[in-house]
Motif scaffolding. Structure first.
Motif, PDB file in Angstrom:
ATOM      1  N   ILE A 173      15.314   2.719  -0.343  1.00 27.83           N
ATOM      2  CA  ILE A 173      15.643   3.079   1.040  1.00 27.83           C
ATOM      3  C   ILE A 173      16.471   4.359   1.024  1.00 27.83           C
ATOM      4  CG2 ILE A 173      16.760   2.303   3.177  1.00 27.83           C
ATOM      5  CD1 ILE A 173      16.445  -0.593   1.983  1.00 27.83           C
ATOM      6  N   GLY A 212       4.477   3.153   2.204  1.00 32.49           N
ATOM      7  CA  GLY A 212       5.641   2.303   1.940  1.00 32.49           C
ATOM      8  C   GLY A 212       5.318   0.823   2.116  1.00 32.49           C
ATOM      9  N   GLN A 213       6.124  -0.020   1.468  1.00 34.86           N
ATOM     10  CA  GLN A 213       5.909  -1.473   1.516  1.00 34.86           C
ATOM     11  C   GLN A 213       7.164  -2.176   2.012  1.00 34.86           C
ATOM     12  OE1 GLN A 213       4.711  -1.874  -2.722  1.00 34.86           O
ATOM     13  NE2 GLN A 213       2.894  -2.913  -1.943  1.00 34.86           N
ATOM     14  N   VAL A 214       6.995  -3.041   2.980  1.00 38.60           N
ATOM     15  CA  VAL A 214       8.060  -3.929   3.448  1.00 38.60           C
ATOM     16  C   VAL A 214       7.458  -5.312   3.569  1.00 38.60           C
ATOM     17  CG1 VAL A 214       9.704  -4.457   5.273  1.00 38.60           C
ATOM     18  CG2 VAL A 214       9.216  -2.067   4.716  1.00 38.60           C
ATOM     19  N   ILE A 231      15.612  -4.884  10.718  1.00 38.30           N
ATOM     20  CA  ILE A 231      14.850  -3.667  11.035  1.00 38.30           C
ATOM     21  C   ILE A 231      14.831  -3.412  12.541  1.00 38.30           C
ATOM     22  CG2 ILE A 231      12.564  -2.588  10.959  1.00 38.30           C
ATOM     23  CD1 ILE A 231      12.174  -4.030   8.240  1.00 38.30           C
ATOM     24  N   ARG A 252      11.964   4.413  10.205  1.00 43.81           N
ATOM     25  CA  ARG A 252      10.519   4.482  10.037  1.00 43.81           C
ATOM     26  C   ARG A 252      10.140   4.079   8.612  1.00 43.81           C
ATOM     27  NH1 ARG A 252       7.730   8.882   7.796  1.00 43.81           N
ATOM     28  NH2 ARG A 252       9.063  10.442   6.795  1.00 43.81           N
ATOM     29  N   ARG A 253       8.919   3.597   8.470  1.00 39.55           N
ATOM     30  CA  ARG A 253       8.380   3.294   7.150  1.00 39.55           C
ATOM     31  C   ARG A 253       7.502   4.459   6.729  1.00 39.55           C
ATOM     32  NH1 ARG A 253       4.789  -2.024   6.340  1.00 39.55           N
ATOM     33  NH2 ARG A 253       3.233  -0.682   7.305  1.00 39.55           N
ATOM     34  N   GLU A 297      16.357  -0.205  14.455  1.00 41.72           N
ATOM     35  CA  GLU A 297      15.491   0.598  15.328  1.00 41.72           C
ATOM     36  C   GLU A 297      16.126   0.840  16.693  1.00 41.72           C
ATOM     37  OE1 GLU A 297      10.969  -0.400  13.713  1.00 41.72           O
ATOM     38  OE2 GLU A 297      11.827  -1.556  15.367  1.00 41.72           O
ATOM     39  N   GLU A 352      14.694   5.681   6.251  1.00 42.50           N
ATOM     40  CA  GLU A 352      13.308   5.574   5.788  1.00 42.50           C
ATOM     41  C   GLU A 352      13.177   4.451   4.763  1.00 42.50           C
ATOM     42  OE1 GLU A 352      12.022  10.281   6.230  1.00 42.50           O
ATOM     43  OE2 GLU A 352      12.466   9.461   4.242  1.00 42.50           O
ATOM     44  N   PHE A 353      12.209   3.583   4.987  1.00 45.32           N
ATOM     45  CA  PHE A 353      11.905   2.494   4.064  1.00 45.32           C
ATOM     46  C   PHE A 353      10.697   2.875   3.212  1.00 45.32           C
ATOM     47  CE2 PHE A 353      14.471   0.256   7.133  1.00 45.32           C
ATOM     48  CZ  PHE A 353      15.114  -0.729   6.400  1.00 45.32           C
ATOM     49  N   ARG A 354      10.925   3.116   1.935  1.00 45.04           N
ATOM     50  CA  ARG A 354       9.810   3.351   1.018  1.00 45.04           C
ATOM     51  C   ARG A 354       9.354   2.039   0.389  1.00 45.04           C
ATOM     52  NH1 ARG A 354      12.655   7.972   0.840  1.00 45.04           N
ATOM     53  NH2 ARG A 354      11.459   9.923   0.838  1.00 45.04           N
ATOM     54  N   LYS A 355      10.332   1.182   0.121  1.00 48.40           N
ATOM     55  CA  LYS A 355       9.998  -0.105  -0.491  1.00 48.40           C
ATOM     56  C   LYS A 355      11.099  -1.121  -0.191  1.00 48.40           C
ATOM     57  CE  LYS A 355       8.274  -0.119  -4.690  1.00 48.40           C
ATOM     58  NZ  LYS A 355       8.217  -0.052  -6.180  1.00 48.40           N
TER      59      LYS A 355
END
Length: 223
Positions: free
Chosen positions: A194, A175-177, A160, A170-171, A164, A129-132
């Motif tokens: 992350i 969340g920000q990427v 990414i 998933r984001r 995948e 999981e991508f939070r930032k």
């Protein structure tokens, strides 16, 4: 009453199997935080540096005691080695022959037999999981920054996309990427938050797969 207790135990086991073992990775302002979280329990892997130096740890007496202990152990080891070297070497008829060292090919085949199926299954059970993930790209001048920004964007996108295709990525909501150029200061910056998790039930599945492969390997070796 017994039915309710049995049902409660079954529900507890199911809840435990779906419990997540989460690995957290955070980076901000040059500080790195790595932690493991299970339910409400959190274990920080990265330890904070000591703000105050304990002078007692660095006393000369302690150092001398440790030095004397190490020298004493070394002296005993060297004396034992000399005694063994001086003893005459005699070959016993009943002595079992030493096992041959495996060559790299045999070692690779053994690792493949024991861990091959686990390695294939593990990415399916892993969730990332991508939070930032925010990267500020710096450089010498505007042209250099623009070129580097494009390259970093491609790298992040490739990373990414690759994840995948292998695992579940998933984001999270909100969340920000992003990758952006820093034209004013020209300095690099980065922030990351992350996490990756795997359920306890899937860990048990991998354990069962390993035990099965290990038993197969042992039976094959005996034949």
């Amino acid at each position: 009453m017994g039915i309710y207790i049995a049902a409660a135990i079954v529900l507890l086991i199911i809840a435990l199997l779906f419990t997540r073992i989460r690995l957290l990775f955070q980076f901000s302002g040059g500080d790195v935080t790595v932690a493991v979280k299970i339910l409400f329990f959190r274990i920080d892997i990265t330890e904070k540096a000591e703000t105050e130096i304990n002078k007692r740890k660095y006393k000369i007496r302690r150092f001398r005691r440790r030095r004397d202990k190490v020298l004493k152990k070394y002296k005993i080891k060297t004396e034992n080695k000399k005694k063994k070297a001086e003893e005459p070497k005699e070959k016993n008829e009943g002595e079992t022959p030493k096992k041959k060292i495996k060559n790299p090919k045999q070692l690779i085949n053994t690792v493949r037999e024991l861990f091959g199926e686990m390695i294939k299954r593990f990415p399916c059970y892993l969730h990332i999981e991508f939070r930032k993930l925010i990267i500020g790209v710096g450089g010498k001048d505007a042209a250099d920054i623009a070129i580097k920004t494009g390259a970093v964007m491609q790298m992040v996108q490739y990373l990414i996309t690759s994840l995948e295709s292998l695992t579940n990525v998933r984001r999270v909501k909100g969340g920000q990427v992003c990758v952006y150029p820093v034209f004013v200061e020209g300095k690099w910056s980065a922030e990351a938050d992350i996490s990756a998790y795997i359920r306890i039930g899937n860990v048990l599945r991998l354990g069962i797969v390993f035990i099965k492969n290990y038993l197969k390997y042992k039976l094959k070796k005996k034949k």
